[in-house]
Design a protein around this motif. Structure first.
Motif, PDB file in Angstrom:
ATOM      1  N   LEU A 136      29.461  -4.445  57.891  1.00 11.49           N
ATOM      2  CA  LEU A 136      28.868  -5.773  57.823  1.00 11.49           C
ATOM      3  C   LEU A 136      29.769  -6.775  58.535  1.00 11.49           C
ATOM      4  N   THR A 137      29.166  -7.831  59.074  1.00 13.15           N
ATOM      5  CA  THR A 137      29.891  -8.839  59.830  1.00 13.15           C
ATOM      6  C   THR A 137      30.257 -10.025  58.943  1.00 13.15           C
ATOM      7  N   VAL A 138      31.511 -10.449  59.029  1.00 14.77           N
ATOM      8  CA  VAL A 138      31.947 -11.646  58.308  1.00 14.77           C
ATOM      9  C   VAL A 138      31.308 -12.860  58.976  1.00 14.77           C
ATOM     10  N   VAL A 139      30.544 -13.628  58.208  1.00 18.03           N
ATOM     11  CA  VAL A 139      29.837 -14.784  58.772  1.00 18.03           C
ATOM     12  C   VAL A 139      30.416 -16.113  58.311  1.00 18.03           C
ATOM     13  N   SER A 140      31.228 -16.114  57.266  1.00 18.73           N
ATOM     14  CA  SER A 140      31.791 -17.352  56.749  1.00 18.73           C
ATOM     15  C   SER A 140      33.030 -17.032  55.927  1.00 18.73           C
ATOM     16  N   ILE A 141      34.014 -17.930  55.982  1.00 14.53           N
ATOM     17  CA  ILE A 141      35.236 -17.787  55.199  1.00 14.53           C
ATOM     18  C   ILE A 141      35.557 -19.139  54.589  1.00 14.53           C
ATOM     19  N   GLU A 142      35.811 -19.150  53.288  1.00 11.87           N
ATOM     20  CA  GLU A 142      36.182 -20.390  52.620  1.00 11.87           C
ATOM     21  C   GLU A 142      37.187 -20.072  51.521  1.00 11.87           C
ATOM     22  N   GLY A 143      38.417 -20.474  51.733  1.00 11.86           N
ATOM     23  CA  GLY A 143      39.461 -20.190  50.754  1.00 11.86           C
ATOM     24  C   GLY A 143      39.682 -18.700  50.601  1.00 11.86           C
ATOM     25  N   ASP A 144      39.629 -18.216  49.374  1.00  9.53           N
ATOM     26  CA  ASP A 144      39.845 -16.790  49.101  1.00  9.53           C
ATOM     27  C   ASP A 144      38.564 -15.969  49.222  1.00  9.53           C
ATOM     28  N   ASN A 145      37.459 -16.607  49.568  1.00 13.52           N
ATOM     29  CA  ASN A 145      36.168 -15.925  49.627  1.00 13.52           C
ATOM     30  C   ASN A 145      35.671 -15.781  51.063  1.00 13.52           C
ATOM     31  N   TYR A 146      34.896 -14.743  51.288  1.00 11.03           N
ATOM     32  CA  TYR A 146      34.222 -14.581  52.576  1.00 11.03           C
ATOM     33  C   TYR A 146      32.791 -14.119  52.320  1.00 11.03           C
ATOM     34  N   VAL A 147      31.938 -14.307  53.320  1.00 10.01           N
ATOM     35  CA  VAL A 147      30.512 -13.999  53.179  1.00 10.01           C
ATOM     36  C   VAL A 147      30.094 -13.004  54.250  1.00 10.01           C
ATOM     37  N   VAL A 148      29.289 -12.017  53.827  1.00  8.56           N
ATOM     38  CA  VAL A 148      28.635 -11.084  54.748  1.00  8.56           C
ATOM     39  C   VAL A 148      27.144 -11.072  54.426  1.00  8.56           C
TER      40      VAL A 148
END
Length: 200
Positions: free
Chosen positions: A47-59
């Motif tokens: 899966l591709t990382v689409v967003s990063i915020e602090g300690d979290n990331y979104v796929v």
């Protein structure tokens, strides 16, 4: 491309539905090292990382991925096996893993092996899939939830793997029980050989 050597768990902290897609927000120790567009295997799914915020990331997982894998069964708090893409200047400690899950399988048996554990997995028998290389062979490789493993006692629709205590402790095999659905990726070498035989 991946090796099937799990780096650690990521924990699901949020799940959001966007039409037929699902955005998964996760956290792990190497979030700060990730970049947008980076590929990370989640339970064996690239899966591709689409967003990063602090300690979290979104796929984001699309419908085809959700239909073919166990990602749609994830809940907040679940542990997911994660592996970043393989570095080409290192050793291949597992086997060649594409991160393209072929189908799911269900755990049907767990047996104590005097310290280790044998897991038996079953998937739908499909002669056409077998003809195209979607099968396991004794002492061959298979990927289960992203973990590179050696096959024991294969049949047309089942196989066993032996999980040592280290793997149990460091992967989500510790959460697998009879009835648990897992992702499997068959060995790419078998698929190529099956294809070559069809063309010869």
């Amino acid at each position: 491309m991946f090796s099937g050597i799990i780096e650690e768990f990521a924990t699901v902290v949020d799940i959001r539905h966007d039409r037929d897609n699902i955005d998964f927000t996760l956290t792990c120790s190497f979030t700060a090292e990730l970049t947008i567009d980076q590929s990370v295997a989640h339970n064996g799914v690239c899966l591709t990382v689409v967003s990063i915020e602090g300690d979290n990331y979104v796929v984001t997982a699309m419908k085809e991925t959700l239909d073919r894998t166990n990602l749609g069964l994830l809940r907040v708090g679940d542990k997911v096996n994660v592996e970043r893409s393989m570095l080409m200047n290192g050793r291949l400690d597992g086997h060649i893993v594409q991160g393209h899950v072929d189908q799911t399988a269900t755990c049907t048996k767990m047996e104590d092996a005097n310290g280790s554990t044998y897991f038996t997995f079953e998937y739908p028998e499909n002669k056409e899939m077998i003809r195209h290389g979607y099968f396991t062979v004794d002492k061959g490789s298979v990927t289960v939830n992203g973990v590179s493993l050696t096959v024991c006692n294969p049949t047309d629709h089942t196989f066993q793997v032996a999980i040592i205590p280290y793997t149990m402790e460091h992967t989500n095999f510790q959460d697998i029980r009879v009835g648990t659905v897992v992702n499997i990726e068959f060995d790419i070498l078998g698929k190529y050989i099956a294809r070559m035989q069809q063309l010869s």
